[in-house]
Motif scaffolding. Structure first.
Motif, PDB file in Angstrom:
ATOM      1  N   SER A   1       0.824  -1.200   0.000  1.00 10.40           N
ATOM      2  CA  SER A   1       0.000   0.000   0.000  1.00 10.40           C
ATOM      3  C   SER A   1       0.862   1.256   0.000  1.00 10.40           C
ATOM      4  O   SER A   1       0.550   2.245  -0.672  1.00 10.40           O
ATOM      5  N   ILE A   2       1.958   1.225   0.760  1.00 11.02           N
ATOM      6  CA  ILE A   2       2.869   2.363   0.771  1.00 11.02           C
ATOM      7  C   ILE A   2       3.453   2.584  -0.618  1.00 11.02           C
ATOM      8  O   ILE A   2       3.513   3.716  -1.114  1.00 11.02           O
ATOM      9  N   ARG A   3       3.877   1.524  -1.250  1.00 14.14           N
ATOM     10  CA  ARG A   3       4.407   1.630  -2.611  1.00 14.14           C
ATOM     11  C   ARG A   3       3.358   2.232  -3.539  1.00 14.14           C
ATOM     12  O   ARG A   3       3.657   3.058  -4.411  1.00 14.14           O
ATOM     13  N   GLY A   4       2.099   1.851  -3.330  1.00 14.46           N
ATOM     14  CA  GLY A   4       1.015   2.320  -4.194  1.00 14.46           C
ATOM     15  C   GLY A   4       0.738   3.798  -4.099  1.00 14.46           C
ATOM     16  O   GLY A   4       0.287   4.407  -5.075  1.00 14.46           O
ATOM     17  N   VAL A   5       0.998   4.427  -2.942  1.00 14.83           N
ATOM     18  CA  VAL A   5       0.755   5.865  -2.836  1.00 14.83           C
ATOM     19  C   VAL A   5       2.026   6.684  -3.028  1.00 14.83           C
ATOM     20  O   VAL A   5       1.951   7.862  -3.398  1.00 14.83           O
ATOM     21  N   ARG A   6       3.190   6.088  -2.800  1.00  8.55           N
ATOM     22  CA  ARG A   6       4.426   6.848  -2.986  1.00  8.55           C
ATOM     23  C   ARG A   6       4.767   7.045  -4.461  1.00  8.55           C
ATOM     24  O   ARG A   6       5.469   7.995  -4.799  1.00  8.55           O
ATOM     25  N   ASP A   7       4.312   6.164  -5.306  1.00  4.99           N
ATOM     26  CA  ASP A   7       4.425   6.379  -6.755  1.00  4.99           C
ATOM     27  C   ASP A   7       3.157   7.117  -7.168  1.00  4.99           C
ATOM     28  O   ASP A   7       2.091   6.527  -7.310  1.00  4.99           O
ATOM     29  N   LYS A   8       3.256   8.438  -7.349  1.00  7.84           N
ATOM     30  CA  LYS A   8       2.066   9.244  -7.561  1.00  7.84           C
ATOM     31  C   LYS A   8       1.391   8.960  -8.904  1.00  7.84           C
ATOM     32  O   LYS A   8       0.178   9.170  -9.044  1.00  7.84           O
ATOM     33  N   ALA A   9       2.148   8.492  -9.875  1.00 14.83           N
ATOM     34  CA  ALA A   9       1.528   8.098 -11.135  1.00 14.83           C
ATOM     35  C   ALA A   9       0.665   6.858 -10.923  1.00 14.83           C
ATOM     36  O   ALA A   9      -0.477   6.771 -11.400  1.00 14.83           O
ATOM     37  N   LEU A  10       1.198   5.892 -10.181  1.00 14.51           N
ATOM     38  CA  LEU A  10       0.440   4.686  -9.862  1.00 14.51           C
ATOM     39  C   LEU A  10      -0.759   5.026  -8.984  1.00 14.51           C
ATOM     40  O   LEU A  10      -1.864   4.517  -9.202  1.00 14.51           O
ATOM     41  N   ALA A  11      -0.541   5.891  -7.998  1.00 12.29           N
ATOM     42  CA  ALA A  11      -1.633   6.265  -7.095  1.00 12.29           C
ATOM     43  C   ALA A  11      -2.785   6.915  -7.851  1.00 12.29           C
ATOM     44  O   ALA A  11      -3.957   6.674  -7.552  1.00 12.29           O
ATOM     45  N   ALA A  12      -2.459   7.756  -8.828  1.00 10.87           N
ATOM     46  CA  ALA A  12      -3.507   8.404  -9.612  1.00 10.87           C
ATOM     47  C   ALA A  12      -4.315   7.383 -10.392  1.00 10.87           C
ATOM     48  O   ALA A  12      -5.551   7.470 -10.465  1.00 10.87           O
ATOM     49  N   SER A  13      -3.636   6.398 -10.965  1.00  6.58           N
ATOM     50  CA  SER A  13      -4.331   5.366 -11.723  1.00  6.58           C
ATOM     51  C   SER A  13      -5.232   4.537 -10.821  1.00  6.58           C
ATOM     52  O   SER A  13      -6.398   4.265 -11.148  1.00  6.58           O
TER      53      SER A  13
END
Length: 321
Positions: free
Chosen positions: A85-97
Motif C-alpha cells: 500500500s505504501i508503494r502504491g501511494v508513494r508512486d504518484k503516477a500509480l496512485a492516480a491510476s
C-alpha cells in the motif's frame, strides 16, 4: 511489544515519529530504530532472528527504507502500513491510476520520464500542476501557466526524475489535510504550496461529511491504516490531490499518544486483513459520548517469544529508552 521503526535522517529529530517512539518506550515497549539512509544494509541477514512484532516506516519516498520494509513483509513480519500500500501511494503516477480507477475524485493525470514529453499535453489543460512522481512534503510542486512556461522550466524539471502533471483545480489557495489515526479522521486547513502568498495559519477545522467520506474511501482504496489525504475544494466539489502514508499528524490532539495506540493495535491485529469487516474511519464527534481514549497504554496479549536464532537488529541500531 517489540517494534522496529525505519527512520530517514531528515526525520531523525522530527516530532513524528520521535514523540511516538518516546511514548511507546514510556509504556514499556521495546523500540529499535533503523536509519536506512545512513547505513550499509545487510539484506540477507537483516531479518534473521529479529523477532519484531511490527515494523513502521517513516522515510522519504525515494529512500531505501521501503525496500527494507518490503523485505520484512516478505519474511512474514507485520508492517504498518502494508508495504504494498505504501508503494502504491508513494508512486504518484500509480496512485492516480489506482484512485481514478476506484472512483476517487482525482484530477486527470499525465506521467512523463522527461519534462519535454509534457509538451504533448493539450494547451486546453493549462494551467497544470507538475511535480515529481516520488515527491513528498510539497517538494518541487510547480504551477505551470502555459506551454511556454513549461519550456522555460525544462532545466529545473529535468532534475526531478519521473514527473506527473495534472490540470490545476481552481481553489481559494487553501488545502484541507485529513488525517486518519486509530480509525478516526481529523481535518486541518493550511496554505497551499501553490499559493505561498496566502498568509493562512495552519489550524484544525470541522470535517464535512462529504470530505470525510472521501478520506475514508481513500484509506480503503489504497489499503492504508495510518495516512493523510490532501483535498482542495474546487468548483465541482472536493478533489484529492495527494495521499501520504504516515504523515505528520499536525494539529491532531494528543497525536503522539493516538499514533502510538494505533501502532500497538495494528501490531496486535497482525495485519489490516484482520480488521473487522466493514470497519471504516470516522470523525471523532461520531464516538459515543464519554468514549475517550484511555490515558495509559492499551492492553494487548503478550508478545510472542523470540524466534529461533540469535536476536539482532538489522543494522547498527540504537534502542530508544
Amino acid at each position: 511489544m517489540k517494534l522496529c521503526f525505519l527512520v530517514e535522517e531528515q526525520y531523525r529529530h522530527d516530532g513524528m515519529p520521535v514523540e511516538v517512539i518516546r511514548q511507546l518506550t514510556s509504556w514499556g515497549h521495546q523500540v529499535d530504530v533503523v536509519r536506512p539512509g545512513g547505513s550499509l544494509l545487510h539484506m540477507t541477514e537483516a531479518l534473521h532472528g529479529a523477532g519484531h512484532d511490527a515494523w513502521i516506516l517513516k522515510t522519504v519516498s525515494g529512500g531505501p527504507g521501503l525496500t527494507l520494509l518490503e523485505a520484512a513483509a516478505a519474511a512474514g513480519t507485520t508492517t504498518i502500513n502494508d508495504a504494498r500500500s505504501i508503494r502504491g501511494v508513494r508512486d504518484k503516477a500509480l496512485a492516480a491510476s489506482i484512485g481514478r480507477g476506484s472512483g476517487l475524485p482525482l484530477p486527470p493525470t499525465y506521467a512523463a520520464a522527461r519534462p519535454e514529453m509534457l509538451a504533448q499535453i493539450p494547451e486546453s489543460e493549462y494551467p497544470i500542476v507538475v511535480k515529481p512522481a516520488d515527491g513528498s512534503s510539497g517538494r518541487a510542486v510547480h504551477l505551470v501557466t502555459s506551454p511556454g512556461h513549461l519550456t522555460a522550466m525544462a532545466g529545473e524539471l529535468a532534475a526531478q526524475g519521473m514527473l506527473i502533471a495534472q490540470p490545476y483545480i481552481p481553489n481559494s489557495g487553501v488545502d484541507i489535510k485529513v488525517y486518519c489515526v486509530g480509525g478516526e479522521l481529523y481535518a486541518t486547513e493550511r496554505r497551499s504550496p501553490l499559493h505561498p502568498e496566502h498568509a493562512v495559519p495552519e489550524r484544525r477545522v470541522p470535517l464535512t461529511a462529504e470530505v470525510a467520506a472521501i478520506a475514508a474511501r481513500a484509506g480503503a482504496v489504497y489499503g492504508l491504516d495510518l495516512y493523510g489525504v490532501d483535498v482542495v475544494l474546487g468548483p465541482d466539489g472536493p478533489v484529492v490531490v495527494d495521499v501520504n502514508d504516515f504523515p505528520s499528524f499536525r494539529q491532531v490532539p494528543d497525536a503522539a499518544a493516538r499514533v502510538a495506540r494505533a501502532v500497538l493495535a495494528l501490531a496486535a491485529a497482525g495485519s489490516r486483513a484482520d480488521a473487522p469487516e466493514g470497519t471504516v474511519p470516522r470523525m471523532p464527534e461520531q464516538r459515543a459520548q464519554g468514549a475517550v481514549p484511555p490515558a495509559g497504554p492499551p492492553v494487548f496479549p503478550a508478545a510472542p517469544g523470540p524466534r529461533s536464532g540469535p536476536a539482532q537488529v538489522p543494522l547498527a541500531v540504537g534502542k530508544t529508552g
